[in-house]
Design a protein around this motif. Structure first.
Motif, short mmCIF file in Angstrom:
data_model
loop_
_atom_site.label_atom_id
_atom_site.label_comp_id
_atom_site.label_asym_id
_atom_site.label_seq_id
_atom_site.Cartn_x
_atom_site.Cartn_y
_atom_site.Cartn_z
N SER A 214 0.86 -1.19 0.00
CA SER A 214 0.00 0.00 0.00
C SER A 214 0.89 1.23 0.00
O SER A 214 2.03 1.18 0.47
N VAL A 215 0.38 2.32 -0.55
CA VAL A 215 1.13 3.56 -0.69
C VAL A 215 0.31 4.69 -0.05
O VAL A 215 -0.89 4.80 -0.30
N TYR A 249 -7.43 -1.29 4.14
CA TYR A 249 -7.41 0.02 4.78
C TYR A 249 -8.67 0.84 4.51
O TYR A 249 -8.93 1.81 5.22
N SER A 250 -9.43 0.48 3.52
CA SER A 250 -10.67 1.19 3.24
C SER A 250 -11.87 0.57 3.96
O SER A 250 -12.98 1.09 3.86
N MET A 254 -11.09 -1.95 10.04
CA MET A 254 -9.77 -1.45 10.44
C MET A 254 -9.85 -0.40 11.55
O MET A 254 -8.84 -0.04 12.14
N GLY A 255 -11.04 0.08 11.85
CA GLY A 255 -11.21 1.04 12.95
C GLY A 255 -10.41 2.31 12.74
O GLY A 255 -10.53 2.97 11.70
N SER A 256 -9.57 2.66 13.71
CA SER A 256 -8.77 3.89 13.61
C SER A 256 -7.70 3.79 12.54
O SER A 256 -7.10 4.81 12.16
N ASN A 257 -7.44 2.59 12.04
CA ASN A 257 -6.46 2.41 10.97
C ASN A 257 -7.09 2.47 9.57
O ASN A 257 -6.41 2.20 8.57
N GLN A 258 -8.36 2.81 9.50
CA GLN A 258 -9.01 2.97 8.21
C GLN A 258 -8.61 4.30 7.59
O GLN A 258 -8.53 5.32 8.27
N HIS A 259 -8.34 4.28 6.27
CA HIS A 259 -7.90 5.49 5.58
C HIS A 259 -8.61 5.60 4.24
O HIS A 259 -8.95 4.59 3.61
N THR A 266 -4.76 1.38 -8.03
CA THR A 266 -3.36 1.17 -7.70
C THR A 266 -3.09 1.03 -6.20
O THR A 266 -2.01 0.60 -5.81
N GLY A 267 -4.03 1.41 -5.34
CA GLY A 267 -3.82 1.26 -3.90
C GLY A 267 -3.08 2.42 -3.26
O GLY A 267 -2.19 2.20 -2.45
N VAL A 268 -3.45 3.65 -3.62
CA VAL A 268 -2.90 4.84 -2.98
C VAL A 268 -3.91 5.36 -1.97
O VAL A 268 -5.07 5.60 -2.31
N TYR A 269 -3.46 5.52 -0.73
CA TYR A 269 -4.32 5.98 0.36
C TYR A 269 -3.81 7.32 0.89
O TYR A 269 -2.64 7.66 0.72
N SER A 270 -4.71 8.03 1.56
CA SER A 270 -4.26 9.22 2.29
C SER A 270 -4.13 8.88 3.77
O SER A 270 -4.94 8.14 4.32
N TYR A 271 -3.06 9.38 4.38
CA TYR A 271 -2.81 9.22 5.81
C TYR A 271 -2.35 10.61 6.27
O TYR A 271 -1.17 10.87 6.45
N ASP A 272 -3.33 11.48 6.46
CA ASP A 272 -3.04 12.90 6.63
C ASP A 272 -2.24 13.22 7.87
O ASP A 272 -1.43 14.15 7.88
#
Length: 332
Positions: A214-215, A249-250, A254-259, A266-272
């Motif tokens: 994941s990215v 992660y979506s 995943m609780g608090s680890n959901q993004h 492609t599997g790009v997530y935000s982790y602000d």
């Protein structure tokens, strides 16, 4: 080159190619033109149909001030006009102005080794610390990038406990005046998903439920747009290596680890909120290379073949980031 001369040259080139390759040739020619030519506004006219020209009323010749205003139009306005045409098959990096390409010999990418010897991160299904996986992969990526001409690549190792080390690594990256930061990690799952087992007589934990890379990017990074562009390139290359991204992660589980998932292809997530992505002065991306709590994937992540594959993918992404024409034409 004057307009008529350009069309004579282009006509000769096109005559050598089959019709189905015409679009590829046109794109390659456009990519190789100086940015001033493309900004002049006449090249896109070549792609308009003659029927539209016949039906359109003759427009007055623009004044010098109008030409200057058009030339100075912000890049984002040109991108908006392109977006109005609908989805295209080209990667977003191809739209990057050629004037922004970098010199590999001076381009500095910092490879941040996730976690520290004192705060080792996740523990794999076979009781190996994440930090050991991160360090081996980061060194392989460093070696590959330097072999590809990126001599200013820097490996960033931090010390201390988890949170204080995050601020130290951000300060170190900023002091290195890096152009780009890539933070290397390996994945696990929340504790509630772990199952018990024994490995070599020692109690351990595993979860074979999820796997994949994941990215991550932070929308609070000072250059989020560039961060996202590089993240897309990295993710695209991971996928090209035959790898699948971690879709969990979506999920609400995943609780608090959901993004938020920014690109479902492609599997790009935000982790602000992630400090190493948010506080750096340069574009920053975090790569979770694979799951080490998954017993099968742990073995794959421990192999030189997988490390070489990921390192090669990252190197291709950096080369394309540095010069988008590389994606169309190969090494120049």
């Amino acid at each position: 080159m004057r307009r008529c001369e350009f069309f004579r040259v282009l006509g000769g080139i096109v005559a050598r190619f089959r019709p189905r390759r015409l679009i590829v040739v046109a794109i390659a020619v456009f990519a190789l033109l100086p940015i001033e030519v493309s900004d002049a506004g006449w090249l896109p006219d070549f792609f308009k149909t003659s029927s539209k020209h016949a039906k359109s009323p003759k427009r007055a010749k623009p004044t010098r001030s109008a030409k200057l205003a058009k030339h100075r139009a912000p890049a984002k306005h040109r991108a908006t006009r392109l977006a109005a045409l609908g989805p295209v098959a080209l990667p977003p990096s191809v739209l990057r102005p050629a004037a922004g390409k970098c010199d590999p010999a001076t381009f500095r990418i910092v490879l941040d080794v996730g976690h520290t010897a004192e705060s080792e991160g996740a523990i794999s299904a076979r009781n190996v610390a994440e930090f050991a996986f991160n360090l081996r992969l980061a060194r392989q990526i460093e070696e590959t990038l330097k072999a590809e001409g990126f001599a200013e690549t820097r490996l960033l190792l931090s010390e201390g406990k988890a949170r204080p080390s995050l601020f130290r690594r951000v300060a170190a990256a900023n002091n290195l005046h890096a152009d780009l930061l890539l933070s290397i990690h390996h994945d696990s799952v929340p504790n509630k998903m772990l199952e018990d087992w024994e490995f070599e007589g020692k109690k351990s934990h595993f979860s074979d439920r999820f796997s994949g890379y994941s990215v991550f990017v932070s929308r609070e990074n000072p250059d989020f747009g560039t961060s996202l562009r590089f993240a897309e390139l990295v993710a695209k290359e991971m996928k090209a290596q035959g790898l699948q991204y971690a879709a969990q992660y979506s999920l609400p589980i995943m609780g608090s680890n959901q993004h938020p998932l920014l690109n479902k292809e492609t599997g790009v997530y935000s982790y602000d909120e992630l400090i190493v992505l948010r506080k750096t002065a340069m574009p920053a991306v975090l790569l979770e290379a694979g799951s080490i709590i998954n017993r099968d994937e742990e073995l794959a992540m421990d192999s030189p073949e997988r490390r070489n594959s990921i390192a090669s993918g990252v190197a291709v992404a950096v080369k394309e980031f540095c010069d988008p024409r590389w994606a169309l034409l190969g090494p120049l």
